[in-house]
Write an enzyme that holds these catalytic residues in place. Structure first.
Site, PDB file in Angstrom:
ATOM      1  N   HIS A 129     -58.295  -7.810  29.855  1.00  0.00           N
ATOM      2  CA  HIS A 129     -59.687  -7.789  29.402  1.00  0.00           C
ATOM      3  C   HIS A 129     -59.910  -8.805  28.293  1.00  0.00           C
ATOM      4  O   HIS A 129     -60.886  -9.550  28.309  1.00  0.00           O
ATOM      5  CB  HIS A 129     -60.066  -6.382  28.905  1.00  0.00           C
ATOM      6  CG  HIS A 129     -60.422  -5.437  29.998  1.00  0.00           C
ATOM      7  ND1 HIS A 129     -61.660  -4.861  30.103  1.00  0.00           N
ATOM      8  CD2 HIS A 129     -59.703  -4.954  31.034  1.00  0.00           C
ATOM      9  CE1 HIS A 129     -61.694  -4.072  31.165  1.00  0.00           C
ATOM     10  NE2 HIS A 129     -60.510  -4.108  31.741  1.00  0.00           N
ATOM     11  N   ARG A 166     -60.147 -12.419  29.416  1.00  0.00           N
ATOM     12  CA  ARG A 166     -61.390 -12.764  30.124  1.00  0.00           C
ATOM     13  C   ARG A 166     -62.550 -13.048  29.191  1.00  0.00           C
ATOM     14  O   ARG A 166     -63.486 -13.744  29.550  1.00  0.00           O
ATOM     15  CB  ARG A 166     -61.794 -11.576  31.003  1.00  0.00           C
ATOM     16  CG  ARG A 166     -61.491 -11.676  32.418  1.00  0.00           C
ATOM     17  CD  ARG A 166     -62.209 -10.675  33.286  1.00  0.00           C
ATOM     18  NE  ARG A 166     -62.696  -9.471  32.700  1.00  0.00           N
ATOM     19  CZ  ARG A 166     -62.220  -8.257  32.957  1.00  0.00           C
ATOM     20  NH1 ARG A 166     -61.196  -8.103  33.755  1.00  0.00           N
ATOM     21  NH2 ARG A 166     -62.762  -7.196  32.418  1.00  0.00           N
ATOM     22  N   ASP A 168     -66.906  -0.438  26.381  1.00  0.00           N
ATOM     23  CA  ASP A 168     -66.082  -0.300  27.575  1.00  0.00           C
ATOM     24  C   ASP A 168     -64.880   0.578  27.255  1.00  0.00           C
ATOM     25  O   ASP A 168     -63.939   0.121  26.640  1.00  0.00           O
ATOM     26  CB  ASP A 168     -65.621  -1.673  28.044  1.00  0.00           C
ATOM     27  CG  ASP A 168     -65.026  -1.666  29.442  1.00  0.00           C
ATOM     28  OD1 ASP A 168     -64.945  -0.585  30.063  1.00  0.00           O
ATOM     29  OD2 ASP A 168     -64.645  -2.744  29.918  1.00  0.00           O
TER      30      ASP A 168
END
Length: 175
Positions: free
Chosen positions: A51, A54, A81
């Site tokens: 994550h 990215r 998230d």
């Protein structure tokens, strides 16, 4: 803009949520995962690394279970998230897994109310959550408790959002 992104595990929810904010100058990424004092989970660490890799370098990551405060204190757009890990951490921190259902529900509802109230802001907020309850009834009390409370969390947060996006197999359906 307030958007709830929901779907199954590994459906592409996080990627889609990140895409919704990719043009923003700065984003606060709120990650309410496991408490850093817990024994490290190598699988979780790999997932976090993917994550982080990215996300744009100018995004700020805040790791906390206090999602409401993190949203309120952010000066710009926020991405949370995910609400499933937030719920798990909330129940863990308050030691509620074995508490009577009505006590757990009441205390979790208080936290949901705080999160929903924090959504009233001028900057965009995108929240990621897991969609649960589409399959078999969990065999264990903790699974049923989690399913029911996440369903309630999702309903209340969705009601406070202008849009809800359902992600299935990397495809997005705006509800």
């Amino acid at each position: 803009m307030r958007v709830l992104v929901t779907g199954g595990v590994r459906s592409g929810k996080s990627h889609h949520a990140e895409h919704l904010l990719e043009g923003e100058a700065s984003v606060t990424y709120v990650a309410p995962g496991p408490d850093e004092t817990e024994e490290p989970d190598p699988d979780w660490a790999l997932r976090l690394a993917a994550h982080r890799g990215r996300r744009p370098a100018h995004w700020t990551t805040v790791e906390t279970a206090d999602v409401a405060t993190a949203i309120q204190q952010s000066a710009g757009p926020v991405l949370v998230d995910c609400l499933g890990t937030w719920l798990t951490r909330t129940i863990d921190q308050q030691g509620l897994w074995e508490a009577p259902v009505d006590e757990v529900t009441e205390r979790v509802r208080e936290e949901i109310t705080r999160v929903v109230a924090a959504l009233e802001r001028d900057h965009p907020v995108v929240l990621v959550t897991n969609e649960v309850g589409l399959g078999v009834v969990p065999a264990h009390r903790s699974g049923r408790l989690f399913r029911d409370l996440l369903g309630e969390t999702n309903r209340q947060v969705a009601a406070a959002c202008e849009q809800v996006h359902l992600v299935i197999a990397g495809r997005v359906l705006v509800l």
